[in-house]
Design a protein around this motif. Sequence first.
Motif, PDB file in Angstrom:
ATOM      1  N   VAL A 258      51.237  28.942 105.857  1.00 13.25           N
ATOM      2  CA  VAL A 258      51.779  29.379 104.573  1.00 13.25           C
ATOM      3  C   VAL A 258      53.234  28.968 104.504  1.00 13.25           C
ATOM      4  O   VAL A 258      54.003  29.209 105.434  1.00 13.25           O
ATOM      5  N   SER A 259      53.596  28.409 103.394  1.00 16.07           N
ATOM      6  CA  SER A 259      54.952  27.859 103.273  1.00 16.07           C
ATOM      7  C   SER A 259      55.896  28.811 102.556  1.00 16.07           C
ATOM      8  O   SER A 259      56.822  28.378 101.876  1.00 16.07           O
ATOM      9  N   VAL A 260      55.636  30.138 102.648  1.00 15.14           N
ATOM     10  CA  VAL A 260      56.547  31.130 102.073  1.00 15.14           C
ATOM     11  C   VAL A 260      56.953  32.098 103.165  1.00 15.14           C
ATOM     12  O   VAL A 260      56.233  32.288 104.154  1.00 15.14           O
ATOM     13  N   CYS A 261      58.110  32.760 102.961  1.00 14.04           N
ATOM     14  CA  CYS A 261      58.604  33.702 103.960  1.00 14.04           C
ATOM     15  C   CYS A 261      57.920  35.059 103.827  1.00 14.04           C
ATOM     16  O   CYS A 261      57.629  35.706 104.820  1.00 14.04           O
ATOM     17  N   SER A 262      57.654  35.510 102.597  1.00 13.15           N
ATOM     18  CA  SER A 262      57.062  36.829 102.352  1.00 13.15           C
ATOM     19  C   SER A 262      55.949  36.704 101.336  1.00 13.15           C
ATOM     20  O   SER A 262      55.979  35.842 100.449  1.00 13.15           O
ATOM     21  N   TYR A 263      54.941  37.561 101.488  1.00 12.76           N
ATOM     22  CA  TYR A 263      53.868  37.602 100.510  1.00 12.76           C
ATOM     23  C   TYR A 263      54.329  38.325  99.257  1.00 12.76           C
ATOM     24  O   TYR A 263      55.318  39.070  99.261  1.00 12.76           O
ATOM     25  N   ARG A 264      53.593  38.218  98.191  1.00 17.70           N
ATOM     26  CA  ARG A 264      53.962  38.810  96.910  1.00 17.70           C
ATOM     27  C   ARG A 264      53.776  40.328  96.974  1.00 17.70           C
ATOM     28  O   ARG A 264      52.908  40.849  97.667  1.00 17.70           O
ATOM     29  N   CYS A 265      54.623  41.049  96.221  1.00 16.19           N
ATOM     30  CA  CYS A 265      54.545  42.515  96.165  1.00 16.19           C
ATOM     31  C   CYS A 265      53.592  42.923  95.045  1.00 16.19           C
ATOM     32  O   CYS A 265      53.731  42.495  93.892  1.00 16.19           O
ATOM     33  N   ALA A 266      52.639  43.751  95.393  1.00 12.92           N
ATOM     34  CA  ALA A 266      51.649  44.217  94.420  1.00 12.92           C
ATOM     35  C   ALA A 266      52.278  45.258  93.488  1.00 12.92           C
ATOM     36  O   ALA A 266      53.353  45.796  93.761  1.00 12.92           O
ATOM     37  N   PRO A 267      51.640  45.567  92.365  1.00 11.49           N
ATOM     38  CA  PRO A 267      52.117  46.665  91.506  1.00 11.49           C
ATOM     39  C   PRO A 267      52.206  47.967  92.302  1.00 11.49           C
ATOM     40  O   PRO A 267      51.367  48.252  93.158  1.00 11.49           O
ATOM     41  N   GLY A 268      53.198  48.772  92.007  1.00 16.90           N
ATOM     42  CA  GLY A 268      53.454  49.976  92.782  1.00 16.90           C
ATOM     43  C   GLY A 268      54.501  49.770  93.849  1.00 16.90           C
ATOM     44  O   GLY A 268      54.924  50.733  94.499  1.00 16.90           O
ATOM     45  N   PHE A 269      54.954  48.524  94.029  1.00 14.44           N
ATOM     46  CA  PHE A 269      56.002  48.180  94.994  1.00 14.44           C
ATOM     47  C   PHE A 269      57.120  47.423  94.279  1.00 14.44           C
ATOM     48  O   PHE A 269      56.924  46.884  93.186  1.00 14.44           O
ATOM     49  N   ARG A 270      58.264  47.365  94.905  1.00 18.27           N
ATOM     50  CA  ARG A 270      59.381  46.558  94.421  1.00 18.27           C
ATOM     51  C   ARG A 270      59.896  45.699  95.573  1.00 18.27           C
ATOM     52  O   ARG A 270      59.697  46.014  96.747  1.00 18.27           O
ATOM     53  N   THR A 271      60.546  44.600  95.210  1.00 11.05           N
ATOM     54  CA  THR A 271      61.074  43.693  96.232  1.00 11.05           C
ATOM     55  C   THR A 271      62.437  44.180  96.703  1.00 11.05           C
ATOM     56  O   THR A 271      63.248  44.674  95.915  1.00 11.05           O
ATOM     57  N   ALA A 272      62.669  44.055  97.999  1.00  7.30           N
ATOM     58  CA  ALA A 272      63.960  44.411  98.596  1.00  7.30           C
ATOM     59  C   ALA A 272      64.389  43.264  99.495  1.00  7.30           C
ATOM     60  O   ALA A 272      63.673  42.898 100.448  1.00  7.30           O
ATOM     61  N   ALA A 273      65.526  42.629  99.175  1.00  5.66           N
ATOM     62  CA  ALA A 273      65.991  41.455  99.932  1.00  5.66           C
ATOM     63  C   ALA A 273      66.299  41.824 101.381  1.00  5.66           C
ATOM     64  O   ALA A 273      66.768  42.924 101.676  1.00  5.66           O
ATOM     65  N   CYS A 274      66.007  40.871 102.277  1.00  6.81           N
ATOM     66  CA  CYS A 274      66.296  41.050 103.701  1.00  6.81           C
ATOM     67  C   CYS A 274      67.681  40.492 104.008  1.00  6.81           C
ATOM     68  O   CYS A 274      67.991  39.355 103.656  1.00  6.81           O
ATOM     69  N   ARG A 275      68.491  41.279 104.629  1.00  4.75           N
ATOM     70  CA  ARG A 275      69.861  40.871 104.923  1.00  4.75           C
ATOM     71  C   ARG A 275      69.851  39.684 105.901  1.00  4.75           C
ATOM     72  O   ARG A 275      69.145  39.703 106.910  1.00  4.75           O
TER      73      ARG A 275
END
Length: 375
Positions: free
Chosen positions: A37-54
């Motif tokens: 997989v060429s992405v760092c994180s999978y997509r967030c489903a409804p009911g979640f929010r994205t939070a950037a990794c420091r």
Amino acid sequence: MQFVKVGLYDGAQHSGKELVIEEQAITWSNQQTKVPVSVCSYRCAPGFRTAACRGQPLCCFDCVPCESGKISNQTDSVDCLPCPEDYWSNANGTSCVPKVIEFLSHDAMGMTLTVIAVIGAFLTITVLVIFLYNKGTPIVRVNNSELSFFILLSLTLCFLCALIFIGEPTSWSCMLRHTAFSITFSLCISCILGKTLVVLAAFTATRPGNNIMKWLGPTQQRIIIFCCTLVQVLICTVWLVVSPPFPYRNTKYQQSKIILDCSVGSDLAFWCVLGYIGLLACVCFFLAFLARKLPGNFNEAKYITFSMIIFCAVWLAFVPAYVSQPGKFTTAVEIFAILASSFGLLLCLFAPKCYIILMKPEKNTKQHLMGKVIT
């Protein structure tokens, strides 16, 4: 580097089937057969929010569940949206649902308290019928039958006023709850106070030169009861005029619920009402305690003392529960205090008399009650 045959192209095949790939023959790095997989994180489903990794690229993030009371109904939501005041988030945090409305309804708890209140009123009316049927007997007459009838009628109202506390609070029910309860209990305790004064005066009047009984005749007894009850009526009237109780939607105590309750309006008036009932009970207890050892086989002061101890103990235990937390359980505790104190008064004051009337009629004589029977 190795060259591996993973498929072929056959131009003779039908359109769209010329290229044939054997996926089992494809080997990725580290001898893996799964496509990387060429992405760092999978997509967030409804009911979640994205939070950037420091310290990570923007494509790297964590999926954080929405807080209670907030929702996200889209994939890869950057933030969660708060629900309106009368709504709350569902378990998945994907939509807002109406808050649970809580009040003491006619559910299992409410029906149980209703049945107990009706049983108490029925028992009180039964005792009243027994006393009316036997009103000419010594045990009814010697203990002031008129005051006994007043006490039984007021106790019936005390049991029935507990029913007003069950159901959805309205403007009328909120105003009627505490005023009806306080006036009926004041009437009941005033009658018991009048009975205690009569008992105390009756034994004191036997001393030579003491004519105190002429100041405690039937008319004076009615005046005492009327005046003691009138004070409570005046307090309740001022309460209703200045700052009456009203229905209140409490959304602060439990954010996921709307607690429907009756606000007392004026805290000072509410505690004045309870304090006046407590004052009457304390005066009644003090006088009955003084007369507890007076002669006679049926000295009613002893039973009045026990009834006031139970009454005061129930209401002293009620106060911490009332101020602890709002909700239907607090209302249930208040109803329980009303019923328990009413049952205490009924049993302590009238159970011994009913026992003698129904089970020991040979003791229902003036000589036996005055302790003049020689055994």
